[in-house]
Design a protein around this motif. Structure first.
Motif, PDB file in Angstrom:
ATOM      1  N   LEU A 107       0.810  -0.946   0.376  1.00  0.00           N
ATOM      2  CA  LEU A 107       0.202   0.061   0.182  1.00  0.00           C
ATOM      3  C   LEU A 107       0.915   1.475  -0.029  1.00  0.00           C
ATOM      4  N   ASP A 108       0.605   1.591  -1.057  1.00  0.00           N
ATOM      5  CA  ASP A 108       1.515   3.269  -1.182  1.00  0.00           C
ATOM      6  C   ASP A 108       0.727   4.327  -1.117  1.00  0.00           C
ATOM      7  N   LEU A 109       0.594   5.266  -0.779  1.00  0.00           N
ATOM      8  CA  LEU A 109      -0.827   6.575  -0.242  1.00  0.00           C
ATOM      9  C   LEU A 109       0.504   8.409  -0.354  1.00  0.00           C
ATOM     10  N   ARG A 110       0.946   9.100  -1.283  1.00  0.00           N
ATOM     11  CA  ARG A 110       1.129   9.611  -1.829  1.00  0.00           C
ATOM     12  C   ARG A 110       0.288  11.028  -1.901  1.00  0.00           C
ATOM     13  N   GLY A 111       0.827  11.690  -1.303  1.00  0.00           N
ATOM     14  CA  GLY A 111       0.502  12.884  -1.087  1.00  0.00           C
ATOM     15  C   GLY A 111      -1.376  12.719  -0.868  1.00  0.00           C
ATOM     16  N   GLU A 135      -2.736  15.683   2.979  1.00  0.00           N
ATOM     17  CA  GLU A 135      -1.165  15.336   1.965  1.00  0.00           C
ATOM     18  C   GLU A 135      -1.043  14.146   3.012  1.00  0.00           C
ATOM     19  N   LEU A 136      -0.899  13.355   2.978  1.00  0.00           N
ATOM     20  CA  LEU A 136      -1.261  11.801   3.538  1.00  0.00           C
ATOM     21  C   LEU A 136      -0.058  11.414   3.104  1.00  0.00           C
ATOM     22  N   ASP A 137       1.106  10.432   3.416  1.00  0.00           N
ATOM     23  CA  ASP A 137       1.892  10.154   2.304  1.00  0.00           C
ATOM     24  C   ASP A 137       2.468   8.178   3.715  1.00  0.00           C
ATOM     25  N   LEU A 138       2.255   7.260   2.908  1.00  0.00           N
ATOM     26  CA  LEU A 138       2.014   6.213   3.715  1.00  0.00           C
ATOM     27  C   LEU A 138       2.581   4.681   3.108  1.00  0.00           C
ATOM     28  N   ALA A 139       3.388   4.060   3.853  1.00  0.00           N
ATOM     29  CA  ALA A 139       3.297   2.445   3.130  1.00  0.00           C
ATOM     30  C   ALA A 139       3.671   2.146   3.776  1.00  0.00           C
TER      31      ALA A 139
END
Length: 609
Positions: free
Chosen positions: A384-388, A403-407
């Motif tokens: 799962l890759d959430l970028r901006g 603006e969530l970044d989450l790996a």
């Protein structure tokens, strides 16, 4: 059960009908005296300068009003005696039909009786039938005796007046009688089309979440358009035939007045009709016959059709309910159910470089969360890759996620905590693909299964409910999945994989257990539990979460409502606006004031005073 028709409603009620006719004579007498008294007041009183005589005739007409009103009041009582037995007959039929449906459902293996439909018939449709029949009897009786009073009055004043009045009255009534049957058919079609539109809109409103998730907006919109277009055609056809009612009223109610005006010179000169007789004739037409005729046409065109439809619906024998079947999904299943809270299996959105669980996922990703603190690096094999990612409910609204970044790595167990309304369920929807970010991108490796708080269970067998998201299942797989999440006892209590499920008979916790077993069996490498265990006790919740955490090749994201879920997780995401933080439980206790507060509040709630 034989269908009940309108004529059956008055059959055997001869005594009541006779009483109605008797009291209606007073109403006809009032009609007769109204025009007759006006004519004599003008001819014998005011035109001859005898004011007292004129006032005496007017007083006689006024005295007839309370007498007619008394007769009308007694008529209402008689109508009640006529329609109340109909209501009792309908209630008995509806109750018998409901009991028969319950017996059939029980014989077929536990289907739920349509209690809400029976209640609707008893409390709404039966009352429609009673009120409609009462209105029809009232206007038919009123028109018949009003017309009799008018004819008797004109014969008394000047029989030649009937030569002008009766032909258009007869023609207009005949036109309406000829149009009544086609009008009734189109009224029924309109009602059926309107009910179809209401049913379709209700289904669409309940399934908006799944329709969006499956990308079925276009076919569902086309289906709704078809129903709406059919309703539009039925409405136009009804309106077209409604012109016949308006035309009949114009011929029968308005044309006699016009003809009487045109024939006035001829009547005065050739037949020596007095001015008072003409005034009485006009009063008969405008004040008595025309209102009665208008009420008759309107009531027969609306209440008559409605009564026929309702009686047919209430008294006809319903077909037996169909067998409960669940279609086998064609290919990888997409979504379950049709309401806002459903188990959902989202398609994957590839990561850069074709990442998959346990494999490198292309370019290196930032640690944890932008704008916050991460006390542990993100795993290397990212699924799962959430970028901006930014999301807001509507243009101009304050973003819920900003603006969530989450790996999230393959095989990782991530918990998400935060205050109510901070955006936890919104994040779950973004991960699963139910929501599209306003900015940024969400990438997934493999399918994502989302289990919401309100678990969906449908009518069917236990095996159909648990195995719905899997193309091919066996009773053994169903039993194993149920045992894995702690639902084995529930499946046994229901009667095994082949037992029928009655959703209304299950508690919210039992529905959650079935949804968890369904998701455990689903071909999804990422599982998102959006407070999907909130109705289970802490031990059952821990058992289910450990089952998904130990499931091979599974990444688990838990929207937690208990801090104990965060303690079991590898990392915890603390949603707190600009201070969003991600890390293990121990590090968050040391570095996140919000997490410490949440942990303390949960501990106080579980230990009590």
């Amino acid at each position: 059960m034989r269908e009940l028709r309108i004529r059956d409603c008055v059959r055997g009620r001869g005594a009541v009908v006779a009483v109605l006719l008797g009291w209606s004579v007073l109403e006809a007498g009032q009609t007769f005296l109204f025009g007759f008294a006006l004519a004599h007041a003008l001819d014998q009183g005011f035109l001859r300068g005898r004011q007292g005589t004129g006032l005496w005739w007017l007083a006689l007409a006024a005295a007839a009003v309370p007498v007619g009103a008394y007769g009308t009041a007694r008529v209402f009582r008689g109508i009640a005696d006529l329609v109340e037995p109909l209501r009792d007959r309908l209630v008995r039929r509806v109750v018998r039909g409901g009991l028969a449906g319950a017996v059939r459902a029980a014989a077929r293996g536990g289907g739920q009786p349509a209690d809400s439909a029976v209640v609707s018939r008893l409390t709404h449709q039966v009352e429609i039938a009673r009120d409609s029949l009462g209105g029809i009897v009232m206007v038919l009786r009123s028109f018949a005796f009003t017309a009799a009073g008018v004819v008797a009055g004109m014969i008394t004043l000047a029989p030649v007046l009937l030569l002008v009045v009766l032909p258009p009255l007869a023609v207009g009534t005949a036109l309406f009688a000829l149009a009544l049957r086609p009008l009734a058919r189109r009224q029924r079609r309109f009602l059926a089309a309107d009910e179809a539109v209401a049913e379709e809109c209700g289904a669409l409103a309940g399934g908006l979440r799944d329709i969006t998730a499956c990308g079925a907006q276009q076919p569902m919109a086309e289906r709704a358009d078809t129903r709406i277009a059919a309703a539009l055609r039925a409405s136009r056809a009804l309106a077209t035939w409604g012109v016949a009612r308006t035309g009949a009223l114009a011929v029968a109610g308005q044309l006699p007045i016009v003809l009487l005006l045109v024939a006035t010179p001829w009547l005065l000169s050739s037949h020596r009709i007095t001015p008072g007789a003409l005034l009485g004739a006009f009063a008969y037409l405008t004040q008595s016959l025309q209102p009665a005729l208008q009420a008759l046409l309107h009531t027969l065109a609306t209440s008559g059709t409605r009564l026929t439809v309702v009686l047919t619906h209430l008294t006809s024998t319903p077909p037996p309910p169909p067998e409960s079947t669940v279609p086998e999904p064609a290919g990888p299943p997409a979504a379950v159910g049709s309401g806002p809270a459903r188990g959902f299996l989202a398609a994957s959105v590839p990561l850069p470089g074709g990442g998959a669980p346990g494999e490198p996922a292309g370019p290196p990703l930032p640690d944890g969360v932008r704008g916050g603190r991460s006390t542990a690096p993100a795993p290397k094999g990212v699924v799962l890759d959430l970028r901006g990612v930014t999301f807001a409910y509507g243009v101009g609204a304050e973003p819920v996620v900003r603006e969530l970044d989450l790996a999230v790595g393959g095989g990782e167990h991530l918990a998400v905590v935060g205050p109510s309304g901070v955006g936890k369920s919104t994040l779950a929807g973004l991960i699963a693909g139910l929501l599209v970010p306003s900015a940024g991108v969400v990438r997934r490796a493999g399918a994502v299964a989302l289990v919401p708080q309100e678990a969906y269970v449908f009518r069917g067998t236990v095996g159909e409910n648990i195995g719905y998201l899997r193309a091919h299942t066996t009773p053994a797989l169903v039993t194993a999945a149920a045992a894995a999440v702690g639902a084995a006892g529930l499946v046994d209590a229901l009667g095994g994989p082949d037992a029928q499920v009655d959703p209304a008979a299950l508690s919210t916790g039992e529905r959650q257990l079935l949804a968890l077993a369904r998701t455990y069996l689903a071909p999804a490498g990422v599982v998102v539990l959006d407070e999907a265990t909130c109705h289970l006790d802490p031990a059952a919740e821990a058992f289910a979460e450990r089952a998904f955490a130990d499931r091979p090749a599974t990444t688990l994201v838990v929207i937690a409502h208990r801090i104990s879920s965060a303690r079991r997780a590898d990392r915890t995401l603390v949603l707190d606006g600009a201070d969003t933080t991600c890390g293990p439980h121990a590090d968050l206790l040391a570095g996140s004031p919000l997490y410490r507060d949440l942990a303390a509040a949960w501990a106080a709630a579980t230990t009590g005073p």
